[in-house]
Each structure stands twice: as C-alpha cells, then as structure tokens.
Design an enzyme around this catalytic site. Structure first.
Site, PDB file in Angstrom:
ATOM      1  N   ASN A   1      -6.967   8.635   2.694  1.00 13.73           N
ATOM      2  CA  ASN A   1      -6.786   7.772   3.304  1.00 13.73           C
ATOM      3  C   ASN A   1      -7.620   8.377   4.936  1.00 13.73           C
ATOM      4  O   ASN A   1      -6.927   9.658   5.101  1.00 13.73           O
ATOM      5  CB  ASN A   1      -4.962   8.297   4.060  1.00 13.73           C
ATOM      6  CG  ASN A   1      -4.467   6.866   4.978  1.00 13.73           C
ATOM      7  OD1 ASN A   1      -4.325   6.266   5.532  1.00 13.73           O
ATOM      8  ND2 ASN A   1      -4.323   8.017   6.169  1.00 13.73           N
ATOM      9  N   GLU A   2      -8.367   7.307   5.874  1.00 12.97           N
ATOM     10  CA  GLU A   2      -8.794   7.989   7.196  1.00 12.97           C
ATOM     11  C   GLU A   2      -9.402   9.216   6.875  1.00 12.97           C
ATOM     12  O   GLU A   2      -9.102  10.227   7.680  1.00 12.97           O
ATOM     13  CB  GLU A   2      -7.874   7.887   8.476  1.00 12.97           C
ATOM     14  CG  GLU A   2      -6.888   6.469   7.956  1.00 12.97           C
ATOM     15  CD  GLU A   2      -5.927   6.585   9.531  1.00 12.97           C
ATOM     16  OE1 GLU A   2      -5.526   7.733  10.126  1.00 12.97           O
ATOM     17  OE2 GLU A   2      -5.107   5.567   9.625  1.00 12.97           O
TER      18      GLU A   2
ATOM     19  N   TRP B   1       1.289  -0.964   9.119  1.00 13.04           N
ATOM     20  CA  TRP B   1       2.372  -0.153   8.789  1.00 13.04           C
ATOM     21  C   TRP B   1       3.471  -0.362   9.727  1.00 13.04           C
ATOM     22  O   TRP B   1       3.287  -0.341  11.144  1.00 13.04           O
ATOM     23  CB  TRP B   1       0.720   0.792   8.990  1.00 13.04           C
ATOM     24  CG  TRP B   1       1.622   2.312   9.280  1.00 13.04           C
ATOM     25  CD1 TRP B   1       2.477   3.068   9.977  1.00 13.04           C
ATOM     26  CD2 TRP B   1       1.390   2.603   8.006  1.00 13.04           C
ATOM     27  NE1 TRP B   1       3.082   3.972   9.527  1.00 13.04           N
ATOM     28  CE2 TRP B   1       2.264   4.882   8.539  1.00 13.04           C
ATOM     29  CE3 TRP B   1       0.662   2.614   7.272  1.00 13.04           C
ATOM     30  CZ2 TRP B   1       2.266   5.436   7.647  1.00 13.04           C
ATOM     31  CZ3 TRP B   1       0.570   4.331   6.129  1.00 13.04           C
ATOM     32  CH2 TRP B   1       1.511   5.865   6.262  1.00 13.04           C
TER      33      TRP B   1
ATOM     34  N   ARG C   1       0.800  -1.280  -0.438  1.00 14.36           N
ATOM     35  CA  ARG C   1      -0.102  -0.010   0.276  1.00 14.36           C
ATOM     36  C   ARG C   1       0.892   1.259  -0.145  1.00 14.36           C
ATOM     37  O   ARG C   1       2.321   1.462   1.277  1.00 14.36           O
ATOM     38  CB  ARG C   1      -0.429   0.072   1.000  1.00 14.36           C
ATOM     39  CG  ARG C   1      -2.251   0.888   1.514  1.00 14.36           C
ATOM     40  CD  ARG C   1      -2.781   0.571   2.158  1.00 14.36           C
ATOM     41  NE  ARG C   1      -4.065   1.807   2.630  1.00 14.36           N
ATOM     42  CZ  ARG C   1      -3.819   2.469   3.299  1.00 14.36           C
ATOM     43  NH1 ARG C   1      -2.988   2.660   4.386  1.00 14.36           N
ATOM     44  NH2 ARG C   1      -5.113   4.049   3.430  1.00 14.36           N
TER      45      ARG C   1
ATOM     46  N   TYR D   1      -5.995  -0.447  15.461  1.00  9.08           N
ATOM     47  CA  TYR D   1      -4.700   0.333  16.190  1.00  9.08           C
ATOM     48  C   TYR D   1      -5.603  -0.049  17.574  1.00  9.08           C
ATOM     49  O   TYR D   1      -6.123  -1.157  17.816  1.00  9.08           O
ATOM     50  CB  TYR D   1      -4.668   1.147  16.311  1.00  9.08           C
ATOM     51  CG  TYR D   1      -3.790   2.090  14.567  1.00  9.08           C
ATOM     52  CD1 TYR D   1      -2.048   1.321  14.835  1.00  9.08           C
ATOM     53  CD2 TYR D   1      -4.084   1.993  13.381  1.00  9.08           C
ATOM     54  CE1 TYR D   1      -1.740   1.321  13.393  1.00  9.08           C
ATOM     55  CE2 TYR D   1      -3.269   2.364  12.705  1.00  9.08           C
ATOM     56  CZ  TYR D   1      -2.505   2.127  12.783  1.00  9.08           C
ATOM     57  OH  TYR D   1      -1.260   1.870  11.528  1.00  9.08           O
TER      58      TYR D   1
ATOM     59  N   HIS E   1      -9.079   0.416   9.366  1.00  4.75           N
ATOM     60  CA  HIS E   1      -7.464   0.321  10.517  1.00  4.75           C
ATOM     61  C   HIS E   1      -7.429  -0.223  11.497  1.00  4.75           C
ATOM     62  O   HIS E   1      -8.142   0.775  12.164  1.00  4.75           O
ATOM     63  CB  HIS E   1      -6.911   1.783  10.026  1.00  4.75           C
ATOM     64  CG  HIS E   1      -6.577   2.724   8.642  1.00  4.75           C
ATOM     65  ND1 HIS E   1      -5.795   3.310   8.091  1.00  4.75           N
ATOM     66  CD2 HIS E   1      -6.571   1.248   7.649  1.00  4.75           C
ATOM     67  CE1 HIS E   1      -6.234   3.480   6.563  1.00  4.75           C
ATOM     68  NE2 HIS E   1      -5.949   2.019   6.518  1.00  4.75           N
TER      69      HIS E   1
ATOM     70  N   GLU F   1      -4.340  -0.994   7.817  1.00  3.29           N
ATOM     71  CA  GLU F   1      -3.314  -0.886   8.814  1.00  3.29           C
ATOM     72  C   GLU F   1      -3.433  -1.495   9.940  1.00  3.29           C
ATOM     73  O   GLU F   1      -4.465  -1.033  10.092  1.00  3.29           O
ATOM     74  CB  GLU F   1      -2.827   1.223   8.189  1.00  3.29           C
ATOM     75  CG  GLU F   1      -2.633   1.731   7.663  1.00  3.29           C
ATOM     76  CD  GLU F   1      -2.424   3.342   7.714  1.00  3.29           C
ATOM     77  OE1 GLU F   1      -2.344   3.316   9.047  1.00  3.29           O
ATOM     78  OE2 GLU F   1      -2.412   4.362   6.944  1.00  3.29           O
TER      79      GLU F   1
END
Length: 445
Positions: free
Chosen positions: A159-160, A284, A82, A228, A226, A255
């Site tokens: 992105n985001e 990531w 990516r 996290y 994503h 990610e």
C-alpha cells in the site's frame, strides 16, 4: 489509505512536469489460469472483462469484524473487496492460516479478493514503514494461502509504498518486487500502488508505467492510483485515467473518498470517469476509520443499517456500486449463465387500501447454498414499512434493503426462505417489479 495522512502540498500537482505515457508493449502474455491482462483490460479466468466495484476493509485492525463485514459488503452489491493485511512490521502479522480464511470468506460471499500489504504505507517519509522488498518477503511467507487461488485473488504488493520523499526510487523498487514474486512462484495478477501516498502527484507511476508493465514476465500487472485531495476536479481525474487507457495500460482506483484532510476529492467525477472508461474502483473504507478521518466510514460502527452519506453515495448513487457492479464470472453456477435465474422471488400482497401485508419468498435456484443475503427492491408507490418478521429491513425513500435474521440467513441450494412485512400506503399498493439478491437480479414468480 493510512489512519492519519500528511497533507499533500496543494501546488505539487501543478508544479509537477507533465509528460505523455509511452505506449504499452505490443506483446501480451498468454492467458493465465486466473485473472490476466489483455490490451490493457483485466480479464477473469473465463477470459471475460471484469471491472472491480467494491470497497476496502481494514482486516488487519479489525480481524474479528471481517466475516460479517464481507457479508454486509456483498449484500450492498459489491463484487470485490480490498483487504488490509499486515506483514507484521507495523501491526500483528496476518499469517498463512489467517490469509487463507480471508480468501475462503471472500469466495463464500462471491467477492473477488484484493489482498494488500499495508506496512509499506509512506516509506521514506513514515518512519515505521517498510520497503517493497520486505512486502515481497511477506507474500512469499504466506504463499501457501495464495497458490491455487489465482481465479479469486489479486495481490496488491504494498500500500502507498512511498511518501513524498524518495519517490524516484519507486520504479526500480516496483520492478524488483514484481521480479521476485514471479521468481517465487506467485502467478496472480499483481497490483502496484503509486508513490506520493498513493496519489502520484509527481507522475512517477504514470510516466514509468509502461516500463514497469514490460518488466513483468507475465505481463499481468495492474496499476493502482489513490484519489484524494490531489484529484479535486474532473479535469485532473479524467486526464490521469485517460492517459493509462489510451496507452492500453491497466489502471484501477484502489482508494478514494468523498472528502479528505488534504482536500476535497471529486468523487462524482471519479465514479463517472471510471464507469465511462470501464475502470475499477474501490472506496475507502467499510468502517473503523480513526485519527480524524472517521468521515470515511461507509458504515458507521460496522452496521450495514447505518450507512453514512458517503456510503449511500458509493453504494446507491449515480455510477455507484449497486448500479454498475457485475459479479465475477467464476462464481456463476453451471447452467445459470451468470445472469438472472439464480434466484426467484414470490411477492404475495394483501391490500387494504391505506395499509398492506406482503408475504415474500426468496428461492435459491443455484447449485450451492447462500449463507448470508441481502434482498433489494423499490416500492412503486408511497408505501412505508411499519414492521417485518423473519427478517430485518431498512427503507430509504422507495428503496428497501432486507437482511436475514439468524434463523433465515441460509438459503439451501434449490431451497427458500420466507419473511413478511406490514406497511402503510397512499396512492396504491402495487408490487415491486424488480428484486436483486446479493446484487443479482431474480426472476419474479
């Protein structure tokens, strides 16, 4: 991922109101000329299931590192990358020529290229971020580098695209962006990121995914979560991903890391769940992280011989890239079936009991040259490498990773390169039984 990230409120996930996804539409689009979606699965141009197993690379910030980074990423077994691009609103624009070069390098390294526009990161909360509409303007401006690459490229619109404010606008903004790209002649599989800095703790993407998918006239959109700090337990990981797969909606973890400023994501659960469900993931990131998140570097200082603990976990660990990645079928050479047979290795051993020499020849049995390579194998006993010639090698326990010198980096079609190593041993000097070249299993001659 952004270089620095505001912490997500710890109670936001628990406070968000959960609801079941509605079922995806029954009607599926006819197979596209490149990647396409059927029954919630990502299929390649050969109509075969393809599961992304790769990493992120920050091309927009480190353009001079990209060519080597892609070679090193491939040598560690990835089947995809990516790539961070800039629309020119926050960082230097990656123009048509530059995007075309990135795509060519991905193809040269037999990597599927997920191209993402990063300037949208945290729109509504991050003051410099731009809208999804502005990201669409960017994609249309570099259309010349995209058209004809549908077999090799996925377009990650932005992105985001929303932070922790105004995220309720995500659904309409995403639908409008998809519509404009289709009207503009972008026929690729599209990837759309979740709001809330990509983590969707509000479940906005989850609960509106079916409607967004239905709004794509090509029915060729993949959803990108994503993971996290919001995803720090197996239950949270499993619940989120299973809701998509049960609804036959395509989902990828675009990610994730092994730690973060907003909490400690459960990377083991993310990788295990993705593997069990056949869902793609991209860690990531390769290297170059700053702003206090340097721990997310998979390779320190862009050096493939200095993998971090996170890098070793992602590439070499359980459910990791080397164990689960399969190269996209579009890169298969005619006649090799995409499996073993594209390379052959000869391992000639000179055994002196407590020491040994090995002369190793790697033959490229495919129809195209290999430019840049990584050979992986494991010693069956207590062998330790002392020196190498005509190549470079790193050893981690029994596992050995060999990369070329400048004069051995190219293996011509139906040609070979040779290198040697000297080592010490206790308990015997049996030859390794399995070799992989750029993630592909070789025959042993």
């Amino acid at each position: 991922m952004r270089r620095t990230r505001a912490a997500v409120a710890a109670g936001a996930l628990l406070a968000a109101c959960a609801s079941l996804l509605t079922s995806a539409p029954d009607a599926q689009a006819a197979a596209a000329p490149g990647f396409h979606i059927r029954d919630g699965r990502l299929l390649d141009a050969n109509d075969k299931d393809f599961v992304l197993r790769g990493v992120n690379h920050a091309h927009a910030w480190y353009p001079d590192r990209t060519d080597k980074a892609l070679k090193d990423i491939k040598a560690n077994g990835a089947n995809s990358v990516r790539v961070v691009l800039s629309t020119g609103d926050q960082w230097t624009k990656n123009d048509t020529a530059d995007v075309a070069h990135v795509v060519d390098e991905c193809k040269k390294n037999r990597l599927i290229c997920v191209l993402e526009a990063h300037d949208t990161t945290g729109y509504g909360e991050a003051g410099a971020a731009v809208t999804l509409s502005e990201a669409v303007d960017y994609w249309l401006s570099v259309k010349g580098a995209l058209v004809g690459q549908e077999k090799y490229v996925l377009v990650n619109i932005g992105n985001e695209p929303f932070g922790n404010t105004h995220y309720a606008d995500w659904t309409d903004a995403t639908k409008n962006a998809i519509g404009r790209l289709r009207d503009g002649g972008i026929d690729h599989t599209l990837m759309v990121d979740a709001p809330n800095w990509g983590q969707d703790w509000s479940f906005t993407m989850r609960d509106n995914a079916a409607g967004v998918f239905a709004a794509d006239p090509d029915k060729n959109t993949v959803f990108d979560i994503h993971m996290y700090g919001v995803y720090d337990t197996p239950a949270e990981v499993s619940d989120y991903l299973n809701r998509f797969t049960k609804a036959k909606l395509p989902i990828v973890v675009g990610e994730f890391g092994d730690m973060h400023s907003d909490g400690n994501p459960d990377e083991g659960a993310i990788m295990a769940t993705a593997q069990s469900l056949g869902i793609g993931y991209l860690g990531w990131s390769w290297s170059g992280n700053g702003g206090g998140v340097e721990y997310l570097d998979l390779a320190r200082n862009f050096d493939p011989n200095q993998l971090s603990d996170w890098g070793k976990r992602l590439f070499d660990g359980a459910d990791g890239i080397k164990a689960t990645a399969k190269e996209a079928g579009v890169f298969a050479d005619p006649g090799d079936g995409g499996g073993a047979g594209a390379c052959a290795v000869t391992y000639r051993l000179s055994d002196w009991g407590d020491s040994f020499n090995a002369d190793i020849t790697v033959r490229n049995t495919s129809k195209q040259a290999v430019d840049g390579w990584g050979l992986d194998f494991a010693f069956p006993a207590q062998q330790k490498i002392r020196s190498v010639w005509n190549a470079r090698a790193t050893q981690d326990g029994a596992r050995v990773h060999v990369t070329p010198e400048s004069w051995t980096r190219t293996i011509p079609a139906d040609g070979s390169v040779s290198f040697g190593l000297n080592g010490s041993s206790t308990g015997g000097n049996a030859a390794p039984s399995t070799f992989t070249l750029n993630g592909k299993t070789c025959t042993v001659a």
